[in-house]
Design an enzyme around this catalytic site. Structure first.
Site, PDB file in Angstrom:
ATOM      1  NE  ARG A  84       2.558   0.018   2.763  1.00 41.84           N
ATOM      2  CZ  ARG A  84       1.318   0.013   2.284  1.00 41.84           C
ATOM      3  NH1 ARG A  84       0.348  -0.565   2.944  1.00 41.84           N
ATOM      4  NH2 ARG A  84       1.049   0.583   1.134  1.00 41.84           N
TER       5      ARG A  84
ATOM      6  CG  ASN B 103       2.084   3.071   4.366  1.00 36.82           C
ATOM      7  OD1 ASN B 103       3.239   2.681   4.485  1.00 36.82           O
ATOM      8  ND2 ASN B 103       1.532   3.265   3.179  1.00 36.82           N
TER       9      ASN B 103
END
Length: 92
Positions: free
Chosen positions: A21, A39
């Site tokens: 990320r 997530n």
């Protein structure tokens, strides 16, 4: 450069716990893209990104590549109309 678009992506593989990320956030910022990477409980990562179409395709290249410790196995992508709802690119 193409017009403004929205890109919705789900990334499958080894993409959690490997800096994925943050990697996407850095590339999005460099490309002037707003949105988020999050997530999901099934181990995948959801990305919602808005910006110029050309920049989104450049980000998509990075999404498919990922950082060194990741292993991207599958990427689902959908483009939609730009909304302008994001002020930055965040991670959750």
């Amino acid at each position: 450069m193409g017009g403004l678009k929205r890109m919705y992506v789900i990334v499958y593989g080894i993409v959690q716990g490997v800096g994925y990320r943050r990697f996407i956030q850095i590339h999005a910022a460099r490309l002037g893209i707003k949105g988020y990477a999050k997530n999901l409980p099934d181990g995948s990562v959801e990305i919602l990104a808005e910006g110029y179409e050309e920049a989104l395709y450049k980000l998509l290249d990075q999404i498919k590549r990922g950082p060194p410790l990741s292993k991207v196995e599958k990427v689902d992508v959908k483009f939609d109309d730009y909304t302008g709802e994001f002020a930055s690119f965040d991670t959750y």
